[in-house]
Design a protein around this motif. Sequence first.
Motif, PDB file in Angstrom:
ATOM      1  N   ALA A  26      37.014  60.174  26.069  1.00 19.33           N
ATOM      2  CA  ALA A  26      36.137  61.427  26.293  1.00 19.33           C
ATOM      3  C   ALA A  26      34.901  61.031  25.385  1.00 19.33           C
ATOM      4  N   GLU A  27      33.723  61.448  26.075  1.00 18.59           N
ATOM      5  CA  GLU A  27      32.283  61.519  25.532  1.00 18.59           C
ATOM      6  C   GLU A  27      32.360  62.682  24.599  1.00 18.59           C
ATOM      7  N   THR A  28      32.851  63.638  24.528  1.00 17.15           N
ATOM      8  CA  THR A  28      32.577  64.776  23.818  1.00 17.15           C
ATOM      9  C   THR A  28      34.128  65.279  23.791  1.00 17.15           C
ATOM     10  N   GLY A  29      34.637  65.454  22.478  1.00 14.81           N
ATOM     11  CA  GLY A  29      35.830  66.072  22.041  1.00 14.81           C
ATOM     12  C   GLY A  29      35.597  67.327  21.056  1.00 14.81           C
ATOM     13  N   VAL A  30      36.196  68.432  21.721  1.00 11.96           N
ATOM     14  CA  VAL A  30      35.951  69.789  20.885  1.00 11.96           C
ATOM     15  C   VAL A  30      37.311  70.406  20.497  1.00 11.96           C
ATOM     16  N   THR A  31      37.394  70.977  19.403  1.00 13.36           N
ATOM     17  CA  THR A  31      38.736  71.756  19.086  1.00 13.36           C
ATOM     18  C   THR A  31      38.371  73.026  18.640  1.00 13.36           C
ATOM     19  N   LEU A  32      39.290  73.878  19.109  1.00  4.94           N
ATOM     20  CA  LEU A  32      39.092  75.510  18.554  1.00  4.94           C
ATOM     21  C   LEU A  32      40.533  75.522  17.572  1.00  4.94           C
ATOM     22  N   GLU A  97      43.217  67.643   7.914  1.00  6.73           N
ATOM     23  CA  GLU A  97      42.905  66.252   7.514  1.00  6.73           C
ATOM     24  C   GLU A  97      42.972  65.274   8.759  1.00  6.73           C
ATOM     25  N   ALA A  98      43.667  65.272   9.687  1.00  2.00           N
ATOM     26  CA  ALA A  98      43.877  64.668  10.978  1.00  2.00           C
ATOM     27  C   ALA A  98      42.672  65.034  11.801  1.00  2.00           C
ATOM     28  N   LEU A  99      42.115  66.385  11.772  1.00  2.00           N
ATOM     29  CA  LEU A  99      40.977  66.758  12.647  1.00  2.00           C
ATOM     30  C   LEU A  99      39.684  66.196  12.009  1.00  2.00           C
ATOM     31  N   ALA A 100      39.518  65.994  10.594  1.00  2.00           N
ATOM     32  CA  ALA A 100      38.415  65.473   9.974  1.00  2.00           C
ATOM     33  C   ALA A 100      38.600  63.866  10.359  1.00  2.00           C
ATOM     34  N   ALA A 101      39.745  63.078  10.579  1.00  2.00           N
ATOM     35  CA  ALA A 101      39.972  61.879  10.781  1.00  2.00           C
ATOM     36  C   ALA A 101      39.422  61.611  12.162  1.00  2.00           C
ATOM     37  N   LEU A 102      39.833  62.483  13.235  1.00  4.89           N
ATOM     38  CA  LEU A 102      39.515  62.388  14.458  1.00  4.89           C
ATOM     39  C   LEU A 102      37.930  62.441  14.773  1.00  4.89           C
ATOM     40  N   GLU A 103      37.283  63.373  13.925  1.00  7.35           N
ATOM     41  CA  GLU A 103      35.710  63.348  13.903  1.00  7.35           C
ATOM     42  C   GLU A 103      35.331  62.017  13.313  1.00  7.35           C
ATOM     43  N   ALA A 104      35.811  61.752  12.189  1.00  6.44           N
ATOM     44  CA  ALA A 104      35.180  60.336  11.429  1.00  6.44           C
ATOM     45  C   ALA A 104      35.221  59.192  12.512  1.00  6.44           C
ATOM     46  N   ASP A 105      36.373  59.230  13.287  1.00  3.25           N
ATOM     47  CA  ASP A 105      36.658  58.062  14.112  1.00  3.25           C
ATOM     48  C   ASP A 105      35.787  58.031  15.532  1.00  3.25           C
ATOM     49  N   ALA A 246      54.491  72.603  19.475  1.00  5.49           N
ATOM     50  CA  ALA A 246      54.907  71.968  18.132  1.00  5.49           C
ATOM     51  C   ALA A 246      54.135  72.438  17.051  1.00  5.49           C
ATOM     52  N   ASP A 247      54.623  71.955  16.041  1.00  9.95           N
ATOM     53  CA  ASP A 247      53.935  72.122  14.699  1.00  9.95           C
ATOM     54  C   ASP A 247      52.642  71.412  14.648  1.00  9.95           C
ATOM     55  N   VAL A 248      51.444  71.864  14.345  1.00  9.04           N
ATOM     56  CA  VAL A 248      50.186  71.314  14.387  1.00  9.04           C
ATOM     57  C   VAL A 248      50.154  70.354  13.413  1.00  9.04           C
ATOM     58  N   MET A 249      50.951  70.423  12.119  1.00  8.30           N
ATOM     59  CA  MET A 249      50.950  69.719  11.118  1.00  8.30           C
ATOM     60  C   MET A 249      51.572  68.241  11.455  1.00  8.30           C
ATOM     61  N   GLN A 250      52.439  68.238  12.511  1.00 12.50           N
ATOM     62  CA  GLN A 250      52.942  66.913  13.217  1.00 12.50           C
ATOM     63  C   GLN A 250      52.235  66.429  14.156  1.00 12.50           C
ATOM     64  N   VAL A 251      51.866  67.164  15.016  1.00 16.84           N
ATOM     65  CA  VAL A 251      51.179  66.700  16.315  1.00 16.84           C
ATOM     66  C   VAL A 251      49.722  66.114  16.224  1.00 16.84           C
ATOM     67  N   LEU A 252      48.860  66.713  15.257  1.00 19.07           N
ATOM     68  CA  LEU A 252      47.766  66.273  15.044  1.00 19.07           C
ATOM     69  C   LEU A 252      47.725  65.088  14.228  1.00 19.07           C
ATOM     70  N   PRO A 253      48.329  64.719  13.408  1.00 19.85           N
ATOM     71  CA  PRO A 253      48.549  63.550  12.901  1.00 19.85           C
ATOM     72  C   PRO A 253      49.208  62.258  13.730  1.00 19.85           C
ATOM     73  N   ALA A 254      50.244  62.778  14.404  1.00 15.51           N
ATOM     74  CA  ALA A 254      50.843  61.948  15.688  1.00 15.51           C
ATOM     75  C   ALA A 254      49.578  61.308  16.593  1.00 15.51           C
ATOM     76  N   ILE A 255      48.586  62.226  16.924  1.00 15.26           N
ATOM     77  CA  ILE A 255      47.674  62.089  17.964  1.00 15.26           C
ATOM     78  C   ILE A 255      46.663  60.933  17.228  1.00 15.26           C
ATOM     79  N   VAL A 256      46.384  61.232  15.850  1.00 15.48           N
ATOM     80  CA  VAL A 256      45.564  60.445  15.299  1.00 15.48           C
ATOM     81  C   VAL A 256      46.432  58.870  15.008  1.00 15.48           C
ATOM     82  N   GLU A 257      47.458  58.761  14.897  1.00 14.59           N
ATOM     83  CA  GLU A 257      48.375  57.743  14.786  1.00 14.59           C
ATOM     84  C   GLU A 257      48.166  56.896  15.867  1.00 14.59           C
ATOM     85  N   ARG A 258      48.092  57.650  16.997  1.00 16.69           N
ATOM     86  CA  ARG A 258      48.027  56.917  18.314  1.00 16.69           C
ATOM     87  C   ARG A 258      46.841  56.257  18.722  1.00 16.69           C
ATOM     88  N   LEU A 259      45.598  56.707  18.106  1.00 14.64           N
ATOM     89  CA  LEU A 259      44.403  56.350  18.076  1.00 14.64           C
ATOM     90  C   LEU A 259      44.123  55.164  17.166  1.00 14.64           C
TER      91      LEU A 259
END
Length: 259
Positions: A26-32, A97-105, A246-259
């Motif tokens: 993605a060129e632009t990723g956004v989260t609500l 923290e996962a969302l902050a990591a996605l932004e930082a990356d 699913a639990d956002v506490m698990q899903v978001l770190p799992a997505i970060v891990e894959r990236l």
Amino acid sequence: MADDRHEPEGGTDETLDAVAEALRTAETGVTLTGAGVSTASGIPSFRGDDGVWERHDPADFHRRRLDADPAGFWVDRLSLREAIYGDLDPEPNAAHEALAALEADGHLDAVLTQNTDGLHDAAGTDRVVELHGTNQRVVCDDCGHRRDAEAVFEQAADGDLPPRCNCGGVYRPDVVLFGEPMPDVAMNEAQRLARDSDVFLAVGSSLSVQPASLLPKIAAEAGSTLVVINYEETPRDANAAHVLRADVMQVLPAIVERL
């Protein structure tokens, strides 16, 4: 080689891989984000069973109440603050923290949040659009001066009601009260980001409160890949390319891990 990554309950490896790949390209990723992102930090949700509004009357926090009885408004606001925070000093959790990591990356351009707790900022996210304002500040109802909320709440708790600005105006929490429109600047920015997004994550929100609940629909209709991550069904699931119960506490770190 076997994949030893943790699979969150309610999610699948295939779906998580697909979401990660969408963010990668993605060129632009956004989260609500909604209340479900902050409950793990000890902050109660406002709606639903045992929500804050089950124990407090929303009418006490209406714009009309502030105008008619500012001292009484502040008495109830102190009670509400105690119900939300008590002795809690909330800290960002793994989802923040996962969302902050996605932004930082470079995979996330902005976080749009319905929450007023300031935890996205505390986690290190740079671009946070606070749709409902923030409990971390107060604002003078007359001159618009903003300041840190803590000292003003202490002033109110000591009986100085309502707390006033140096100009004589009444301070109020810098949040959207019942009976007030959403701030134009924040909503305009959020709508533009939704339309421009290639991937839009709706995370931990029931998506039942307008106009914030319309943002995922705006994104999907503009061609964005909509991802809904929430335990319960939402009105926007039908618009989503991927839905994770699913639990956002698990899903978001799992997505970060894959990236």
